[in-house]
Design an enzyme around this catalytic site. Structure first.
Site, short mmCIF file in Angstrom:
data_model
loop_
_atom_site.label_atom_id
_atom_site.label_comp_id
_atom_site.label_asym_id
_atom_site.label_seq_id
_atom_site.Cartn_x
_atom_site.Cartn_y
_atom_site.Cartn_z
N GLU A 1 0.81 -1.22 0.00
CA GLU A 1 0.00 0.00 0.00
C GLU A 1 0.84 1.27 0.00
OE1 GLU A 1 -0.50 -2.61 1.95
OE2 GLU A 1 -2.60 -3.22 1.89
N PHE B 1 -11.25 -7.01 14.74
CA PHE B 1 -10.17 -7.48 13.88
C PHE B 1 -9.88 -6.44 12.79
CE2 PHE B 1 -8.87 -9.98 10.06
CZ PHE B 1 -7.58 -10.26 10.51
N GLN B 2 -8.62 -6.11 12.63
CA GLN B 2 -8.16 -5.13 11.63
C GLN B 2 -8.83 -3.77 11.78
OE1 GLN B 2 -8.22 -7.09 7.72
NE2 GLN B 2 -6.11 -7.73 8.15
N LYS C 1 -17.50 -0.98 6.70
CA LYS C 1 -17.92 -2.06 5.81
C LYS C 1 -19.43 -2.10 5.60
CE LYS C 1 -17.17 -6.94 4.98
NZ LYS C 1 -16.41 -8.14 5.33
N MET D 1 23.97 9.78 1.49
CA MET D 1 23.81 11.10 2.10
C MET D 1 24.17 11.07 3.59
SD MET D 1 23.27 14.17 1.52
CE MET D 1 22.21 14.80 0.22
C1 LIG Z 1 12.37 6.24 5.03
C2 LIG Z 1 13.63 6.99 5.31
N1 LIG Z 1 14.53 6.48 6.18
C3 LIG Z 1 15.67 7.15 6.43
C4 LIG Z 1 15.94 8.34 5.82
C5 LIG Z 1 17.23 9.10 6.12
N2 LIG Z 1 18.09 9.18 4.92
C6 LIG Z 1 18.11 10.27 4.13
S1 LIG Z 1 19.12 10.10 2.81
C7 LIG Z 1 19.57 8.55 3.28
C8 LIG Z 1 20.54 7.76 2.47
C9 LIG Z 1 19.95 7.29 1.21
O1 LIG Z 1 20.84 6.37 0.64
P1 LIG Z 1 20.64 5.85 -0.82
O2 LIG Z 1 19.21 5.50 -1.06
O3 LIG Z 1 21.64 4.81 -1.11
O4 LIG Z 1 20.93 7.16 -1.69
P2 LIG Z 1 22.30 7.99 -1.84
O5 LIG Z 1 22.28 9.04 -0.77
O6 LIG Z 1 23.43 7.05 -1.69
O7 LIG Z 1 22.20 8.60 -3.20
C10 LIG Z 1 18.92 8.20 4.47
C11 LIG Z 1 19.11 6.92 5.18
C12 LIG Z 1 14.97 8.84 4.93
N3 LIG Z 1 15.14 10.01 4.29
N4 LIG Z 1 13.84 8.14 4.68
#
Ligand SMILES: Cc1ncc(C[n+]2csc(CCOP(=O)(O)OP(=O)(O)O)c2C)c(N)n1
Lengths: 563, 193
Positions: free
Chosen positions: A49, A111-112, A161, A470
């Site tokens: 979802e 439930f749910q 429902k 990042m």
């Molecule tokens: C759902 C979620 N969890 C954690 C983060 C924190 N976060 C921001 S950028 C990042 C790294 C992303 O890594 P990747 O997808 O490999 O992309 P890159 O930065 O290497 O291009 C994280 C963990 C987020 N933005 N969203």
């Protein structure tokens, strides 16, 4: 007819084209009616979802229409929460229909059962729980109206429902009456005149353009204004594409990872004309030091965004398109030659660059993708370094050509958003390109097969740097190179095999030459998604950069390290 | 320290002042109490949205009272909150943005009628009974419930009067207290008009 049939007929009457959904007990009656009635809209069975909600966002952002999601109660509903929050932060019009336990059981931990209205209260523009089958059609009408108008946003409609079984007369209303809902439209003429006067008096004006310009279908007018008055333009992440980046007046993106010259222009301009933007902290950095010489004109539809972070000397509240329409004839061509020369000097002094040393640099890949995709590209990105490199190195020339998760920064957004965009853009000749990191891509990769089923030729790039890039960058710069739990190499799959397992084409490149060949090969595939894995160095960082909390002209411009 | 010593440009100073901020960082504007009147659709969940807004947006909420109005489809909220001018402006705009709000008004403290009701149960003995009745008389409080050990007073008035009454009674030992929170309206004719 039954409530479930009224539901189906209402979506048809609303002109819904695609529903991203997943069945379950609470909505089984709707699915039953869909099988029986063969409705005019298409139902796309997503595999999670959350993917469905992001797909609806991608659909909405690419087409300008409202996205639709249908899920069951409890876990089906809670799985949409991230997408709803994302749509709320980024003003994306979607309507999420959630199943609910029968009214008699609500509140009894059936439930749910989840109080999804309560759970999503602070992340929806509005929400409804339908209590009678007779209320279904008017509620659906209102939900789409609310999602679409004013500052757009997500609306949740909870469907117990029993009301889907209940019989009622179907009549889809023509109009919506909501006493408490005022959509600000016509901006005040005196404000328009004041704005025109301020533009006339300014010597160093700057247009600061946000996603509201694209949501408000005002990009063409904005472009006309900038060109007529010869005012340089910088955009936010969501404003990318509102003004063609190949125009000499374009400064690209501003803010934390914006261009140095855009941020210099902000710090030296004497007038900021903010259009559909909200002065987000990624844009302003240290608020007190932002645009220290500028007066501010703010064209904005949401009054709660005006003077929230930066005081607006002239607030033009209302529909941004109308405001620009009124403003355009009042603005004369200005002599901004000296200001533009100054900006050109900044551009020459510190352009966006990256290392060209024979290694496969992610920025190179993005430049090549941009060249290959051309003007009819629609790009979605995930969240992280690749997102910023895309903003910097892809050339966006059309509104709605850049789709990303900005406000919430949701990893896992990019690919399902591409699925939704591609569904919405079938038959338009647009090429949907999805640029991802190896981390975020895996968060919703299950939708690959759905894209394959609909033979959507999405070009998927996975920038595999083996890291949560990042976060790694922040660890390197601000946490003494302690790379705590950001290494993905031992949990990454084989992306090429993954693509193939899902019925897509998988390709891999490790050098610039291979990248060229892979991109070329990908563009020869027309009947299914292609996943291009680009193996890039983990050390690469996004520059320039304003460190958190610093003034925007206090940028780390570039830093090369030995690898 | 002056504005120029802080290296603020003239524009920055204007901006801060316009926002209701003091220019010197060590002297932030003191929050002020505001009474906000809201007319709200009498829908399920509408009140929830208003209350939720305060916690979700990190605003302070001192009291809320709700009741129906002359129109049964509309309820009236009186909200007491405190904040700087800038915070209050933002609260008003966010309240206005909710779909169920029909009107939002920041009531001018010099031109409002406000009342609060308080029920106060006090333990009494023969020794202090007369004094309690005297205080009640001054505040025009009424006895609404009585037992051989306790008396329950009802007092109505502006919050300051209620506070004063409670203050006078406190030394006698408050057994239980219930306050309604404020209800308020703009004066039809402001003083001095
Ligand atoms: C759902 C979620 N969890 C954690 C983060 C924190 N976060 C921001 S950028 C990042 C790294 C992303 O890594 P990747 O997808 O490999 O992309 P890159 O930065 O290497 O291009 C994280 C963990 C987020 N933005 N969203």
């Amino acid at each position: 007819m039954s409530g479930a049939e009224i539901f189906v007929r209402s979506l048809e009457a609303e002109g819904v084209e695609v529903v991203f959904g997943h069945p379950g007990g609470a909505v089984i009656k709707i699915y039953d009616e869909m099988a029986r009635l063969k409705p005019r809209f298409e139902h796309v069975l997503v595999r999670h979802e959350q993917g469905g909600t992001h797909a609806a966002e991608g659909y909405a952002k690419a087409t300008g229409k409202v996205g639709t999601v249908l899920v069951t109660s409890g876990p089906g509903a809670t799985n949409t929460v991230t997408g709803i929050a994302d749509a709320f932060m980024d003003s994306v019009p979607i309507v999420v229909f959630t199943g609910q336990v029968p009214t008699a059981l609500i509140g009894g931990d059936a439930f749910q059962e989840t109080d999804i209205i309560g759970v999503t209260r602070s992340i929806t523009k509005h929400s409804f729980q339908v209590r009678r089958a007779a209320d279904l059609a008017p509620t659906i009408k209102a939900a789409y109206h609310i999602a679409r108008t004013g500052r757009p946003g997500p609306v949740v409609v909870d469907l117990p429902k029993d009301i889907l079984m209940e019989e009622a007369v179907f009549e889809y209303p023509e109009t919506v009456t909501l006493r408490g809902y005022r959509v600000p439209e016509e901006p005040l003429p005196e404000k328009i005149e004041q704005a025109a006067r301020m533009i006339r008096q300014a010597k160093r004006p700057l247009l600061y353009v946000g996603g509201g310009t694209i949501n408000g279908n005002a990009a063409e007018l904005l472009t006309a204004l900038a060109r007529k008055a010869r005012i340089p333009v910088t955009t936010t992440l969501h404003g990318l594409g509102a003004f063609p980046e190949n125009d000499p007046l374009s400064l690209g993106m501003l803010g934390m990872h914006g261009t140095w010259y855009a941020n210099m222009a902000v710090q030296h301009c004497d007038l900021i004309i903010a259009v559909g933007a909200r002065f987000d902290d990624r844009v302003t950095g240290k608020l007190d030091a932002w645009a220290p010489h500028a007066k501010v004109v703010h064209l904005e539809i949401d009054p709660s965004c005006v003077s929230k972070n930066v005081y607006a000397d002239c607030a033009v509240v209302g529909d941004v398109r109308r405001a620009l329409e009124r403003l355009l004839p009042l603005v004369e061509p200005k002599d901004t030659a000296a200001w533009l020369a100054q900006i050109d000097a900044w551009k020459a002094r510190c352009p966006l660059t990256y290392r060209q040393d024979g290694k496969l640099r992610p920025q190179y890949v993005i430049r090549r993708l941009s060249e290959r995709a051309g003007d009819n590209a629609v790009v979605t990105t995930d969240v992280g370094q690749h997102q910023m490199w895309t903003a910097q190195f892809f050339t966006f020339v059309r509104p709605r050509s850049h789709i990303t998760s900005g406000g919430l920064g949701t990893m896992g957004f990019g690919f399902p958003a591409a699925l939704g965009a591609a569904m919405g853009l079938r038959g338009t000749g647009a090429t949907v390109v999805s640029i991802n990191g190896d981390g975020g891509f895996l968060m919703n990769a299950q939708e690959l097969r759905v894209a394959a089923k609909y033979r959507l030729p999405i070009k998927i790039a996975v920038m595999n740097n083996g890291y949560l890039g990042m976060v790694r960058q922040w660890q390197e710069l601000f946490h003494e190179e302690r790379y705590s739990h950001t290494d993905l190499t031992d949990t990454n799959p084989d992306f090429v095999k993954l693509a193939e397992a899902f019925g897509c084409v998988g390709l891999r490149a490790t050098t610039p030459e291979e990248a060229d060949a892979v991109i070329e090969a990908a563009w020869q595939v027309h009947d299914r998604p292609v996943l291009m894995e680009f193996v890039v160095p983990k050390e690469e960082m996004v520059f320039p950069m304003v460190p958190a909390g610093a003034a925007t002209d206090d940028m780390i411009v570039q830093r090369f390290r030995d690898e | 320290m002056s504005a120029t010593e802080l290296n603020l440009t003239q524009q920055q100073v204007l901006r801060k002042k316009a926002n209701g901020e003091t220019v010197l960082p060590d002297a932030p504007e003191t929050p002020r109490r505001h009474v906000i009147a809201v007319l709200l659709e009498n829908h399920v969940g509408a009140l929830n949205r208003v209350v939720n807004l305060f916690s979700a947006r990190n605003f302070n909420l001192e009291s809320v009272t709700v009741g129906v109005t002359e129109d049964p489809a509309v309820s009236r909220l009186t909200i007491v909150t405190s904040g700087t001018r800038r915070q209050i402006k933002q609260v008003l705009r966010l309240l206005d943005r909710l779909l169920d709000t029909l009107s939002v008004e920041d009531l001018d403290p010099d031109a409002l009628v406000e009342r609060e009701l308080c029920l106060l149960r006090i333990g009494y003995t023969k020794a202090n009974r007369a004094e309690l009745m005297d205080i009640a008389d001054i505040f025009r409080a009424r006895v609404v419930d009585v037992t051989p050990e306790t008396m329950t007073f009802e007092v109505t008035g502006p919050a300051a009067k209620v506070n004063a009454f409670v203050g006078m009674m406190r030394p006698h030992g408050i057994v239980e207290m219930a306050r309604s929170g404020r209800v308020a309206m703009r004066r039809a004719l402001a003083y001095g008009d």
